[in-house]
Design an enzyme around this catalytic site. Structure first.
Site, PDB file in Angstrom:
ATOM      1  CG  ASP A  35      -2.150   0.869   1.041  1.00 31.55           C
ATOM      2  OD1 ASP A  35      -3.259   0.331   0.992  1.00 31.55           O
ATOM      3  OD2 ASP A  35      -1.984   2.109   0.908  1.00 31.55           O
ATOM      4  CD  GLU A 152     -15.625  -6.624  -3.776  1.00 39.47           C
ATOM      5  OE1 GLU A 152     -16.221  -7.319  -2.938  1.00 39.47           O
ATOM      6  OE2 GLU A 152     -15.922  -5.439  -4.027  1.00 39.47           O
ATOM      7  NE  ARG A 155     -23.095 -10.561   2.519  1.00 33.30           N
ATOM      8  CZ  ARG A 155     -23.690 -11.460   3.314  1.00 33.30           C
ATOM      9  NH1 ARG A 155     -24.908 -11.251   3.754  1.00 33.30           N
ATOM     10  NH2 ARG A 155     -23.060 -12.567   3.672  1.00 33.30           N
ATOM     11  CE  LYS A 205     -18.496  -5.642  -7.416  1.00 30.29           C
ATOM     12  NZ  LYS A 205     -18.480  -6.093  -6.051  1.00 30.29           N
ATOM     13  CB  CYS A 261     -20.489  -1.506  -3.230  1.00 35.63           C
ATOM     14  SG  CYS A 261     -19.047  -1.906  -2.251  1.00 35.63           S
TER      15      CYS A 261
HETATM   16  C1  UGA Z   1     -22.415  -4.903  -1.548  1.00 36.29           C
HETATM   17  C2  UGA Z   1     -22.790  -6.307  -2.066  1.00 36.29           C
HETATM   18  O1  UGA Z   1     -23.782  -6.895  -1.237  1.00 36.29           O
HETATM   19  C3  UGA Z   1     -21.557  -7.201  -2.145  1.00 36.29           C
HETATM   20  O2  UGA Z   1     -21.908  -8.448  -2.727  1.00 36.29           O
HETATM   21  C4  UGA Z   1     -20.503  -6.514  -3.021  1.00 36.29           C
HETATM   22  O3  UGA Z   1     -19.340  -7.273  -3.120  1.00 36.29           O
HETATM   23  C5  UGA Z   1     -20.175  -5.171  -2.386  1.00 36.29           C
HETATM   24  O4  UGA Z   1     -21.360  -4.368  -2.349  1.00 36.29           O
HETATM   25  C6  UGA Z   1     -19.112  -4.519  -3.266  1.00 36.29           C
HETATM   26  O5  UGA Z   1     -19.392  -4.238  -4.445  1.00 36.29           O
HETATM   27  O6  UGA Z   1     -17.967  -4.404  -2.827  1.00 36.29           O
HETATM   28  P1  UGA Z   1     -22.042  -3.850   0.891  1.00 36.29           P
HETATM   29  O7  UGA Z   1     -22.032  -2.529   0.199  1.00 36.29           O
HETATM   30  O8  UGA Z   1     -20.993  -4.153   1.893  1.00 36.29           O
HETATM   31  O9  UGA Z   1     -21.986  -5.041  -0.192  1.00 36.29           O
HETATM   32  O10 UGA Z   1     -23.406  -3.944   1.687  1.00 36.29           O
HETATM   33  P2  UGA Z   1     -24.818  -4.687   1.582  1.00 36.29           P
HETATM   34  O11 UGA Z   1     -24.948  -5.598   2.735  1.00 36.29           O
HETATM   35  O12 UGA Z   1     -25.040  -5.252   0.254  1.00 36.29           O
HETATM   36  O13 UGA Z   1     -25.805  -3.448   1.834  1.00 36.29           O
HETATM   37  C7  UGA Z   1     -25.815  -2.318   0.975  1.00 36.29           C
HETATM   38  C8  UGA Z   1     -26.885  -1.345   1.383  1.00 36.29           C
HETATM   39  O14 UGA Z   1     -28.175  -1.848   1.063  1.00 36.29           O
HETATM   40  C9  UGA Z   1     -26.941  -1.025   2.885  1.00 36.29           C
HETATM   41  O15 UGA Z   1     -27.133   0.356   3.065  1.00 36.29           O
HETATM   42  C10 UGA Z   1     -28.136  -1.801   3.384  1.00 36.29           C
HETATM   43  O16 UGA Z   1     -28.740  -1.215   4.511  1.00 36.29           O
HETATM   44  C11 UGA Z   1     -29.054  -1.728   2.166  1.00 36.29           C
HETATM   45  N1  UGA Z   1     -30.043  -2.824   2.114  1.00 36.29           N
HETATM   46  C12 UGA Z   1     -29.629  -4.102   1.939  1.00 36.29           C
HETATM   47  C13 UGA Z   1     -31.393  -2.520   2.193  1.00 36.29           C
HETATM   48  O17 UGA Z   1     -31.799  -1.345   2.322  1.00 36.29           O
HETATM   49  N2  UGA Z   1     -32.298  -3.539   2.105  1.00 36.29           N
HETATM   50  C14 UGA Z   1     -31.917  -4.826   1.932  1.00 36.29           C
HETATM   51  O18 UGA Z   1     -32.819  -5.707   1.852  1.00 36.29           O
HETATM   52  C15 UGA Z   1     -30.558  -5.124   1.860  1.00 36.29           C
END
Ligand code: UGA
Length: 443
Positions: A35, A152, A155, A205, A261
């Site tokens: 890094d 990737e 989450r 992706k 993301c």
């Molecule tokens: C997301 C994807 O889920 C991963 O598969 C992906 O690898 C990642 O982006 C990335 O591109 O690096 P992440 O951003 O960590 O992961 O979080 P999520 O758990 O997917 O939640 C994203 C947002 O959606 C949060 O604000 C969550 O509160 C919201 N959400 C999620 C909802 O409002 N409703 C749901 O039913 C699910």
């Protein structure tokens, strides 16, 4: 170990790079993490993990013998043939993915020559792999440096489990040998492996994230209609999700998605389509619904409290979801700013955000615990579903508040528990709780 027993190199120790490196170490590989941020590297060498990701510090400790950290490309390249790129690709002002960090990494690698297998973990627009290969060939490295896309699907908050027990591994390569070499790194993980070409892997992706974001905006719109007709979105989502073609996941209505993301990747895919001459209408709506969903909470508060001037609103949770300290694109930022804009006083508590001033929340009083944030409030908005909020002493909270009203932005709390504690409750699409069905404006 990879070719000739050499370690795997990982460029970038953000959450994707670090989780990738540590999980490969857990699978038995030696990994060199590089890094440009000297302070970060220094702290990682001491075993101090700069991000909040459950289980990561323990996994780093357990695999310390197979992990090393450096700020030097020379050191990295002297040790590694296989190089993962896991630097961030934030949005540019035009909404495209900013590839400058990715291209800087590939440039540094190309400049130093030698046979390399470049593996892209960063989320990059479709066509990036072909562009990088063309650049490398133009630099006289044809046949020297080969390229694989290995996106990737981690989450935040569940990244280690997502790496070690994935639904699938996607590998896009232009030769079978390169794809095989990357697949071999994952030996020990039992899952489906999708082998394809580079642009298809890149698109898997983007399409995955855009589809998940679409599911969320869809259920949020259903929730908004539920409010108009007296239906309950929680049961609607349950009833829909039992159909295996739909599935139960990502149908949780709420105050909108955030994070590093979904907002950026949906925007980037829409932009990518636009740049190639296609107007992606559906994603335009997904983005707009998400934008308005945060503002709707202000309209709801007004419906319950009247004008917000001189009202005190307490926010529970600020991060974009629980079990992370990430505030990027968190719905709380827009909500807090809109409330202040309406003349409200805003206090907030989040288990991982320190009290005191915070650049993203100017004018908001950040408190050391939930009860302090609730003291004297006219309403509390649950923004992030941290587990501790379900266990809050709600009867005691009621005593502290000026008006016992909860707006549950995640449909996370139990309305009956709150009613028993003397609270008025409203959620997102949770049905008509005795209120007149006036439309809720987007505040
Ligand atoms: C997301 C994807 O889920 C991963 O598969 C992906 O690898 C990642 O982006 C990335 O591109 O690096 P992440 O951003 O960590 O992961 O979080 P999520 O758990 O997917 O939640 C994203 C947002 O959606 C949060 O604000 C969550 O509160 C919201 N959400 C999620 C909802 O409002 N409703 C749901 O039913 C699910």
């Amino acid at each position: 170990m990879t070719e000739g027993g050499a370690p795997i190199g990982v460029v970038g120790t953000g959450y994707v790079g670090l989780v990738t490196a540590v999980c490969f170490a857990h699978l038995g590989h030696h990994v060199v993490c590089m890094d440009v941020d000297a302070a970060k590297v220094e702290s990682l060498r001491r075993g101090a993990v700069p991000i909040y990701e459950p289980g990561l510090d323990k996994l780093i400790e357990d695999n310390a013998v197979r992990l090393s950290f450096t700020t030097s490309y020379d050191e990295l390249l002297a040790a590694c043939h296989t190089l993962y790129i896991a630097v961030d690709t934030p949005p540019t002002l035009a909404g495209d993915a900013d590839l400058s960090r990715v291209l800087n990494a590939t440039h540094q690698i190309a400049q130093r020559g030698g046979r390399r297998l470049l593996v892209m973990k960063s989320t990059v627009p479709v066509g990036t792999g072909e562009r990088i290969v063309a650049d490398l060939e133009a630099a006289g490295l044809k046949g020297e440096v080969t390229y694989v896309s290995n996106p990737e699907f981690l989450r935040e908050g569940a990244a280690i489990q997502d790496f070690l027990e994935p639904d699938r591994i996607v590998i896009g390569s232009s030769t079978v040998e390169d794809g095989d070499a990357v697949e071999e790194l994952y030996r020990g993980i039992d899952t489906m492996v999708v082998r394809t070409n580079v642009p298809t892997a890149e698109m898997i992706k983007y399409a995955s994230n855009a589809f998940l974001a679409t599911k969320i905006s869809f259920i949020n719109e259903i929730a908004n209609v539920c409010e108009q007709v007296g239906a309950d979105v929680r049961t609607v989502a349950h009833g829909m999700g039992l159909d295996h073609r739909i599935g139960p996941h990502f149908l949780q209505a709420g105050i909108g998605y955030g994070g590093s993301c979904f907002p950026k990747d949906v925007q980037a895919l829409k932009q990518l389509a636009g740049n190639s001459g296609y107007h992606f209408q559906l994603l335009t709506a997904v983005l707009e619904v998400n934008h308005l969903q945060k503002r709707r909470m202000v309209g709801k508060l007004k419906r319950h409290l009247g004008q917000l001037r001189d009202k005190h609103v307490a926010l529970l949770g600020l991060t974009f979801k629980p079990n992370t300290d990430d505030l990027r694109e968190a719905s709380s930022i827009v909500l807090a700013a809109r409330l202040l804009g309406e003349g409200a006083t805003v206090s907030a508590y989040d288990p991982v955000i320190a009290p005191g001033d915070h650049a993203l929340f100017p004018g908001v009083t950040l408190c050391a615990d939930a009860m302090e944030a609730l003291r004297g409030a006219d309403a509390v908005v649950l923004v992030t579903e941290w587990a501790e909020f379900a266990r809050l002493d709600w009867p005691a909270a009621r005593e502290l508040m000026r008006r016992p009203f909860v707006l549950d932005g995640r449909n996370f709390l139990d309305p009956e528990t709150l009613a028993a504690a003397g609270f008025e409750y409203d959620g997102v699409g949770t049905g008509d709780l005795g209120l007149a069905r006036a439309p809720v404006a987007n505040g």
